[in-house]
Design a protein around this motif. Structure first.
Motif, PDB file in Angstrom:
ATOM      1  N   ILE A 294      12.179 -33.791  14.084  1.00 49.65           N
ATOM      2  CA  ILE A 294      13.466 -33.096  14.055  1.00 49.65           C
ATOM      3  C   ILE A 294      14.574 -34.045  13.607  1.00 49.65           C
ATOM      4  O   ILE A 294      15.414 -33.711  12.765  1.00 49.65           O
ATOM      5  CB  ILE A 294      13.802 -32.513  15.444  1.00 49.65           C
ATOM      6  N   TRP A 295      14.573 -35.233  14.176  1.00 47.72           N
ATOM      7  CA  TRP A 295      15.586 -36.238  13.838  1.00 47.72           C
ATOM      8  C   TRP A 295      15.539 -36.584  12.344  1.00 47.72           C
ATOM      9  O   TRP A 295      16.568 -36.643  11.674  1.00 47.72           O
ATOM     10  CB  TRP A 295      15.358 -37.473  14.697  1.00 47.72           C
ATOM     11  N   SER A 296      14.346 -36.790  11.837  1.00 44.78           N
ATOM     12  CA  SER A 296      14.198 -37.132  10.421  1.00 44.78           C
ATOM     13  C   SER A 296      14.758 -36.040   9.525  1.00 44.78           C
ATOM     14  O   SER A 296      15.443 -36.315   8.529  1.00 44.78           O
ATOM     15  CB  SER A 296      12.719 -37.373  10.095  1.00 44.78           C
ATOM     16  N   GLU A 297      14.481 -34.786   9.882  1.00 46.15           N
ATOM     17  CA  GLU A 297      15.011 -33.681   9.065  1.00 46.15           C
ATOM     18  C   GLU A 297      16.532 -33.622   9.137  1.00 46.15           C
ATOM     19  O   GLU A 297      17.199 -33.399   8.124  1.00 46.15           O
ATOM     20  CB  GLU A 297      14.422 -32.349   9.515  1.00 46.15           C
ATOM     21  N   CYS A 298      17.091 -33.821  10.322  1.00 39.68           N
ATOM     22  CA  CYS A 298      18.548 -33.796  10.458  1.00 39.68           C
ATOM     23  C   CYS A 298      19.205 -34.871   9.599  1.00 39.68           C
ATOM     24  O   CYS A 298      20.209 -34.613   8.924  1.00 39.68           O
ATOM     25  CB  CYS A 298      18.945 -33.988  11.924  1.00 39.68           C
ATOM     26  N   MET A 299      18.651 -36.063   9.612  1.00 44.36           N
ATOM     27  CA  MET A 299      19.235 -37.142   8.819  1.00 44.36           C
ATOM     28  C   MET A 299      19.003 -36.918   7.326  1.00 44.36           C
ATOM     29  O   MET A 299      19.839 -37.274   6.493  1.00 44.36           O
ATOM     30  CB  MET A 299      18.667 -38.490   9.269  1.00 44.36           C
ATOM     31  N   ALA A 300      17.880 -36.302   6.997  1.00 37.96           N
ATOM     32  CA  ALA A 300      17.608 -35.984   5.588  1.00 37.96           C
ATOM     33  C   ALA A 300      18.629 -34.974   5.056  1.00 37.96           C
ATOM     34  O   ALA A 300      18.993 -35.011   3.877  1.00 37.96           O
ATOM     35  CB  ALA A 300      16.195 -35.432   5.440  1.00 37.96           C
ATOM     36  N   ARG A 301      19.092 -34.074   5.918  1.00 33.21           N
ATOM     37  CA  ARG A 301      20.127 -33.119   5.507  1.00 33.21           C
ATOM     38  C   ARG A 301      21.392 -33.856   5.084  1.00 33.21           C
ATOM     39  O   ARG A 301      22.058 -33.478   4.129  1.00 33.21           O
ATOM     40  CB  ARG A 301      20.436 -32.140   6.647  1.00 33.21           C
ATOM     41  N   GLN A 302      21.743 -34.923   5.834  1.00 36.03           N
ATOM     42  CA  GLN A 302      22.916 -35.702   5.468  1.00 36.03           C
ATOM     43  C   GLN A 302      22.738 -36.384   4.121  1.00 36.03           C
ATOM     44  O   GLN A 302      23.619 -36.357   3.270  1.00 36.03           O
ATOM     45  CB  GLN A 302      23.204 -36.746   6.545  1.00 36.03           C
ATOM     46  N   ILE A 303      21.603 -37.021   3.925  1.00 39.30           N
ATOM     47  CA  ILE A 303      21.376 -37.726   2.669  1.00 39.30           C
ATOM     48  C   ILE A 303      21.379 -36.745   1.502  1.00 39.30           C
ATOM     49  O   ILE A 303      21.950 -37.013   0.440  1.00 39.30           O
ATOM     50  CB  ILE A 303      20.057 -38.521   2.725  1.00 39.30           C
ATOM     51  N   SER A 304      20.773 -35.592   1.715  1.00 38.57           N
ATOM     52  CA  SER A 304      20.766 -34.559   0.689  1.00 38.57           C
ATOM     53  C   SER A 304      22.178 -34.055   0.411  1.00 38.57           C
ATOM     54  O   SER A 304      22.569 -33.852  -0.742  1.00 38.57           O
ATOM     55  CB  SER A 304      19.868 -33.394   1.133  1.00 38.57           C
ATOM     56  N   ALA A 305      22.971 -33.870   1.462  1.00 44.14           N
ATOM     57  CA  ALA A 305      24.350 -33.406   1.292  1.00 44.14           C
ATOM     58  C   ALA A 305      25.196 -34.419   0.530  1.00 44.14           C
ATOM     59  O   ALA A 305      26.197 -34.061  -0.099  1.00 44.14           O
ATOM     60  CB  ALA A 305      24.977 -33.125   2.655  1.00 44.14           C
ATOM     61  N   ALA A 306      24.791 -35.690   0.572  1.00 40.74           N
ATOM     62  CA  ALA A 306      25.483 -36.740  -0.174  1.00 40.74           C
ATOM     63  C   ALA A 306      24.958 -36.866  -1.600  1.00 40.74           C
ATOM     64  O   ALA A 306      25.324 -37.814  -2.309  1.00 40.74           O
ATOM     65  CB  ALA A 306      25.333 -38.079   0.554  1.00 40.74           C
ATOM     66  N   GLY A 307      24.112 -35.923  -2.001  1.00 38.82           N
ATOM     67  CA  GLY A 307      23.561 -35.939  -3.351  1.00 38.82           C
ATOM     68  C   GLY A 307      22.238 -36.644  -3.477  1.00 38.82           C
ATOM     69  O   GLY A 307      21.737 -36.844  -4.586  1.00 38.82           O
ATOM     70  N   GLY A 308      21.650 -37.028  -2.350  1.00 34.82           N
ATOM     71  CA  GLY A 308      20.396 -37.756  -2.387  1.00 34.82           C
ATOM     72  C   GLY A 308      19.200 -36.877  -2.705  1.00 34.82           C
ATOM     73  O   GLY A 308      19.134 -35.722  -2.280  1.00 34.82           O
ATOM     74  N   THR A 309      18.251 -37.429  -3.440  1.00 35.42           N
ATOM     75  CA  THR A 309      17.001 -36.751  -3.786  1.00 35.42           C
ATOM     76  C   THR A 309      15.854 -37.750  -3.647  1.00 35.42           C
ATOM     77  O   THR A 309      16.055 -38.920  -3.308  1.00 35.42           O
ATOM     78  CB  THR A 309      17.027 -36.217  -5.229  1.00 35.42           C
ATOM     79  N   ALA A 310      14.666 -37.291  -3.983  1.00 33.76           N
ATOM     80  CA  ALA A 310      13.491 -38.169  -3.936  1.00 33.76           C
ATOM     81  C   ALA A 310      13.582 -39.291  -4.964  1.00 33.76           C
ATOM     82  O   ALA A 310      12.833 -40.268  -4.897  1.00 33.76           O
ATOM     83  CB  ALA A 310      12.227 -37.350  -4.166  1.00 33.76           C
ATOM     84  N   ASP A 311      14.499 -39.173  -5.916  1.00 30.66           N
ATOM     85  CA  ASP A 311      14.645 -40.196  -6.957  1.00 30.66           C
ATOM     86  C   ASP A 311      15.561 -41.340  -6.543  1.00 30.66           C
ATOM     87  O   ASP A 311      15.718 -42.310  -7.297  1.00 30.66           O
ATOM     88  CB  ASP A 311      15.198 -39.569  -8.241  1.00 30.66           C
TER      89      ASP A 311
END
Length: 434
Positions: free
Chosen positions: A109-126
């Protein structure tokens, strides 16, 4: 970018229905598994069956940081220790350290929550995510690390310290997203600029948390590094970084409401306040297994905005905390937050001061004193005492206007205030040391 539209863009009715079910589940299991919670429920004459959903949340007892110290280290865990796969702890600088535990499901759950932040900052798998939070018992490093891994990005686990190596890594490895405290981000920006390396980095975003920072500091970070800087909120007791996250609109941080229910209360009376009013932030965890908390008083002061964000997310937004009720300084009877002082100072950086400062509170002859030490920019009138005195006077007048009390401002030589590669030590209250 929205990581999971099905979750992050639910209707308010869908969010409430989900929270209702998860809250009832959490109250039931905590009543059966956590002694102090059951005792406080019984004192109020409450049984789990009395809680039908979020509308009954205010009936439930609060929980406090002191509870974590009183039941140190494992007394508040709600699962057998064999099911705890990781523990984190606070530094213990304000008392006995607090210990929190996670099950495997909690970490997911924690990993997904933090991934939402990185994604919201424009982050992707690249992307290449350079994590400059500390790794270890502090939640920052591993929280950001696991979020980037969940997203599929490449993690650069730089941890804290060795600023020159951090800069070299950023240049050589092609870091595109930086995770660190805002004060350290500003320090890195200053060093990159000093070494004429701004054009050599590929950074596009910084995700900053773990300490308060102002909009003026965000502006300076963004302008110096030519990036966008995002605010992330978290605390170990609730999960770690990623409890709420900022999107590209930068108009408050979206609380991950499928996992946490936020409230704003009057810090003196405990009364729940309506949306938009400023008060103390309270959180209830509704999916955590290992270390759940009901109505945990964070001491952070902010407000909530339930309106749908223009980014499309429907999760409620919390405004940037203006301070903590337990960080508030009472000086000569006046409530002062360090963030108020920072906000004033950062407006005058163009006049020859830097972002590095320190606040010292003392008591002399039974009277509180407030001193603010601010570094001068290296290329400005170091020998022009008249200009220095005029700037000190200007800053003192602005602080008096903003705070309602006088403060003595002293401009000091560049690099004379100790930098921090983690959380900045901005305030020294000598009254507590005497």
């Amino acid at each position: 970018m929205i990581l999971n539209k099905e979750k992050e863009c639910m209707s308010r009715d869908e969010i409430k229905a989900l929270q209702n079910e998860r809250l009832k589940w959490q109250v039931e299991r905590m009543y059966n598994k956590v002694e102090i919670f059951r005792k406080r429920m019984d004192e109020k004459g409450l049984k789990p069956s009395d809680i039908k959903g979020v509308d009954d949340l205010s009936k439930l007892p609060f929980s406090y940081k002191q509870d974590l110290r009183d039941y140190y280290p494992y007394g508040l865990f709600a699962v057998p220790l064999k099911d705890i796969v990781r523990v984190h702890a606070s530094s213990g600088t304000t008392g006995k350290q607090i210990v929190v535990g996670y099950t495997k499901h909690d970490l997911e759950i924690w990993s997904e929550c933090m991934a939402r932040q990185i994604s919201a900052a424009g982050g992707t798998a690249d992307d290449f995510v350079q994590v400059c939070y500390g790794y270890g018992l502090f939640t920052g490093g591993l929280g950001a690390h696991d979020g980037a891994t969940y997203l599929g990005a490449t993690v650069i686990p730089a941890s804290t310290g060795n600023t020159q190596r951090q800069i070299q890594t950023m240049v050589d490895f092609g870091s595109t997203i930086l995770c660190c405290t805002p004060s350290y981000c500003m320090y890195l920006a200053e060093e990159l600029k000093k070494q004429n390396l701004i054009d050599k980095i590929k950074l596009k975003a910084a995700i900053c948390g773990a300490e308060p920072w102002t909009e003026e500091m965000r502006k300076q970070i963004e302008e110096t590094l030519n990036i966008k800087a995002y605010d992330v909120y978290g605390l170990s007791e609730i999960m770690g970084p990623g409890v709420s996250y900022e999107c590209e609109c930068q108009q408050g941080m979206h609380v991950n409401e499928d996992n946490f229910i936020p409230e704003i209360i009057n810090p003196d009376t405990g009364e729940v306040l309506p949306y938009g009013e400023k008060g103390e932030l309270v959180f209830t965890t509704i999916t955590k297994e290992g270390f759940p908390l009901i109505r945990y008083r964070t001491r952070d002061i902010c407000s909530l905005n339930p309106e749908k964000c223009s980014c499309g997310r429907t999760f409620i937004r919390m405004n940037k905390p203006t301070g903590r009720s337990d960080d508030m300084l009472i000086i000569r009877g006046v409530n002062v937050f360090p963030s108020q002082i920072e906000e004033v100072l950062l407006k005058y950086c163009s006049l020859g001061i830097t972002t590095n400062y320190q606040i010292v509170v003392d008591r002399v002859n039974n009277t509180d004193t407030l001193d603010v030490f601010v570094e001068m920019a290296p290329d400005l009138f170091a020998d022009d005492m008249a200009s220095i005195e005029n700037l000190q006077k200007t800053l003192q007048e602005k602080l008096r206007s903003a705070l309602g009390i006088g403060a003595k401002v002293t401009l000091v030589n560049p690099n004379s205030i100790t930098r921090s590669e983690g959380k900045a030590k901005r305030v020294i209250d000598k009254r507590k040391l005497s």
